[in-house]
Design an enzyme around this catalytic site. Structure first.
Site, PDB file in Angstrom:
ATOM      1  N   GLY A  50       0.837  -1.192   0.000  1.00  0.00           N
ATOM      2  CA  GLY A  50       0.000   0.000   0.000  1.00  0.00           C
ATOM      3  C   GLY A  50       0.868   1.237   0.000  1.00  0.00           C
ATOM      4  O   GLY A  50       2.090   1.141   0.150  1.00  0.00           O
ATOM      5  N   GLN A  78      15.343   4.376  16.160  1.00  0.00           N
ATOM      6  CA  GLN A  78      15.352   3.014  15.604  1.00  0.00           C
ATOM      7  C   GLN A  78      16.283   2.993  14.402  1.00  0.00           C
ATOM      8  O   GLN A  78      16.279   3.926  13.594  1.00  0.00           O
ATOM      9  CB  GLN A  78      13.915   2.649  15.232  1.00  0.00           C
ATOM     10  CG  GLN A  78      13.763   1.264  14.685  1.00  0.00           C
ATOM     11  CD  GLN A  78      12.333   0.759  14.766  1.00  0.00           C
ATOM     12  OE1 GLN A  78      11.648   0.932  15.776  1.00  0.00           O
ATOM     13  NE2 GLN A  78      11.877   0.137  13.704  1.00  0.00           N
ATOM     14  N   THR A 118       8.748   7.875  20.862  1.00  0.00           N
ATOM     15  CA  THR A 118       9.130   6.649  20.161  1.00  0.00           C
ATOM     16  C   THR A 118      10.649   6.557  20.207  1.00  0.00           C
ATOM     17  O   THR A 118      11.330   7.509  19.833  1.00  0.00           O
ATOM     18  CB  THR A 118       8.660   6.673  18.698  1.00  0.00           C
ATOM     19  OG1 THR A 118       9.141   7.874  18.077  1.00  0.00           O
ATOM     20  CG2 THR A 118       7.149   6.609  18.597  1.00  0.00           C
ATOM     21  N   ASP A 155       1.848  -8.114  10.271  1.00  0.00           N
ATOM     22  CA  ASP A 155       0.596  -7.542  10.764  1.00  0.00           C
ATOM     23  C   ASP A 155       0.297  -7.940  12.218  1.00  0.00           C
ATOM     24  O   ASP A 155      -0.086  -7.096  13.029  1.00  0.00           O
ATOM     25  CB  ASP A 155      -0.577  -7.983   9.877  1.00  0.00           C
ATOM     26  CG  ASP A 155      -0.719  -7.124   8.628  1.00  0.00           C
ATOM     27  OD1 ASP A 155       0.208  -6.353   8.310  1.00  0.00           O
ATOM     28  OD2 ASP A 155      -1.774  -7.237   7.963  1.00  0.00           O
ATOM     29  N   HIS A 209      -1.348   1.378   8.885  1.00  0.00           N
ATOM     30  CA  HIS A 209      -0.064   2.043   8.633  1.00  0.00           C
ATOM     31  C   HIS A 209      -0.239   3.200   7.638  1.00  0.00           C
ATOM     32  O   HIS A 209       0.225   4.324   7.893  1.00  0.00           O
ATOM     33  CB  HIS A 209       0.907   0.987   8.088  1.00  0.00           C
ATOM     34  CG  HIS A 209       2.253   1.470   7.673  1.00  0.00           C
ATOM     35  ND1 HIS A 209       3.386   1.256   8.433  1.00  0.00           N
ATOM     36  CD2 HIS A 209       2.673   2.134   6.561  1.00  0.00           C
ATOM     37  CE1 HIS A 209       4.436   1.775   7.800  1.00  0.00           C
ATOM     38  NE2 HIS A 209       4.037   2.313   6.659  1.00  0.00           N
ATOM     39  N   GLU A 210      -0.938   2.943   6.544  1.00  0.00           N
ATOM     40  CA  GLU A 210      -1.092   3.995   5.520  1.00  0.00           C
ATOM     41  C   GLU A 210      -1.952   5.149   6.033  1.00  0.00           C
ATOM     42  O   GLU A 210      -1.676   6.313   5.735  1.00  0.00           O
ATOM     43  CB  GLU A 210      -1.674   3.420   4.221  1.00  0.00           C
ATOM     44  CG  GLU A 210      -0.894   2.269   3.588  1.00  0.00           C
ATOM     45  CD  GLU A 210       0.582   2.536   3.339  1.00  0.00           C
ATOM     46  OE1 GLU A 210       0.991   3.708   3.307  1.00  0.00           O
ATOM     47  OE2 GLU A 210       1.322   1.547   3.193  1.00  0.00           O
TER      48      GLU A 210
HETATM   49  N1  ARG Z   1       3.944   0.781   2.324  1.00  0.00           N
HETATM   50  C1  ARG Z   1       4.420  -0.377   3.021  1.00  0.00           C
HETATM   51  C2  ARG Z   1       4.754  -1.475   2.005  1.00  0.00           C
HETATM   52  O1  ARG Z   1       4.112  -1.544   0.977  1.00  0.00           O
HETATM   53  C3  ARG Z   1       3.364  -0.872   3.967  1.00  0.00           C
HETATM   54  C4  ARG Z   1       3.882  -1.826   4.986  1.00  0.00           C
HETATM   55  C5  ARG Z   1       2.772  -2.292   5.898  1.00  0.00           C
HETATM   56  N2  ARG Z   1       3.230  -3.320   6.783  1.00  0.00           N
HETATM   57  C6  ARG Z   1       2.422  -4.288   7.242  1.00  0.00           C
HETATM   58  N3  ARG Z   1       2.875  -5.153   8.102  1.00  0.00           N
HETATM   59  N4  ARG Z   1       1.197  -4.368   6.852  1.00  0.00           N
HETATM   60  O2  ARG Z   1       5.660  -2.263   2.232  1.00  0.00           O
HETATM   61 ZN    ZN Z   2       5.017   3.514   5.281  1.00  0.00          ZN
END
Ligand code: ARG
Ligand code: ZN
Length: 296
Positions: free
Chosen positions: A165, A245, A242, A281, A217-218
């Site tokens: 995404g 990292q 946070t 996730d 996340h998005e």
């Molecule tokens: N923009 C990131 C990608 O495409 C999204 C990562 C989301 N991570 C997840 N565990 N869902 O890699």
């Molecule tokens: Zn991201």
């Protein structure tokens, strides 16, 4: 309409107010509640509803439920937040609902769902192995977007290139640490591969990305959050609660993890369970109070 342009002084004054708001609210436990209507543009190739990219209404609702639980701090595995950070886990006080009306006020047949066959979008070919962000931004978004000042636009399609995404950053917030390109009237919103959207239907078999956290996340980015590592080795995510990292992590880890990679985060290490990391996730399950302040 003859409204005067704000002066540089006004801009400076307003940005100062934004900074004051953030300073005052970073550690508040009580925040206003916002509810944001969502439209999910489902880009399909004529499959029956519930098949492939033409995801079911149940799959859309499942994703909204996951998103709301994650923003409330009550999602899958949220109780696994290490006790040293449990006080930082936020209820963001933002919830999402499926829009009931179109921009022109018509009641939607399926709340929050705008199904579009690719052949109704000018210049759009079949997805093949998946659309690129270039095609989505240039062709799909401008032809399908609903007024982003009134809706959170989500596009769900066959997405190519190994991408789960992506999102636009919010325009005109005055938040530190955000840079162009910002969402615009023709691009604002979030995009997810249909097979990473929600946890059922076409997403059910996508482990370890089958728990709807790509959307969480998005939407975090869409509301002004940076990656937890600041997209640099021990970089700055503009949140003071946070830990620094070293990198974005793939997989799933046991606390404490990476306790000496960046200076200043011994003994607890890195917050790999934050939604703005890249972990599996099932292994990401918190936003912090400062992340909440930015999103609010
Ligand atoms: N923009 C990131 C990608 O495409 C999204 C990562 C989301 N991570 C997840 N565990 N869902 O890699
Ligand atoms: Zn991201």
């Amino acid at each position: 309409c003859a409204t005067p342009q704000p002066s540089a002084e006004w801009d400076a004054w307003f940005n100062q107010k934004v900074e004051e708001f953030k300073a005052q609210n970073a550690n508040k436990t009580q925040m206003p509640n916002y509810t944001i209507p969502v439209v999910v543009h489902v880009i399909h190739s004529g499959q029956a509803v519930g098949t492939g990219a033409n995801i079911s209404a149940a799959q859309v609702q499942d994703q909204i439920n996951i998103l709301n639980a994650d923003f409330a701090g009550t999602g899958l595995n949220a109780t696994n937040v290490p006790s040293v950070w449990s006080g930082l886990k936020a209820n963001v006080n933002i919830t999402f609902c499926l829009a009931t009306k179109t921009p022109s006020g018509t009641t939607m047949a399926e709340p929050g769902i705008d199904r579009r066959h690719y052949n109704t979008i000018p210049g759009l070919a079949a997805p093949g192995s998946g659309y690129t962000s270039g095609t989505i931004d240039a062709t799909i978004k401008p032809n399908t977007i609903w007024d982003p000042t009134r809706y959170c636009n989500m596009w769900v399609c066959q997405l190519g290139g190994g991408l789960l995404g992506y999102a636009t950053f919010p325009a005109a917030t005055g938040l530190t640490g955000l840079s162009a390109p910002f969402g615009s009237a023709t691009t604002d919103g979030v995009v997810m591969g249909h097979n990473y959207f929600g946890s059922i239907g076409s997403a059910a078999g996508s482990a370890p990305y089958n728990r709807g956290r790509t959307t969480t996340h998005e939407v975090g980015h869409w509301l002004g959050l940076r990656h937890i590592n600041g997209d640099a080795n021990c970089g700055n995510d503009f949140c003071n609660d946070t830990p620094t990292q070293d990198q974005l992590h793939f997989g799933c880890f046991t606390f404490p993890y990476h306790t000496t990679q960046c200076t200043g985060n011994t003994p607890n290490g890195e917050m790999f369970m934050n939604f703005m990391d890249y972990t599996d996730d099932a292994c990401m399950y918190m936003f912090t109070t400062h992340q909440r302040a930015r999103m609010q």
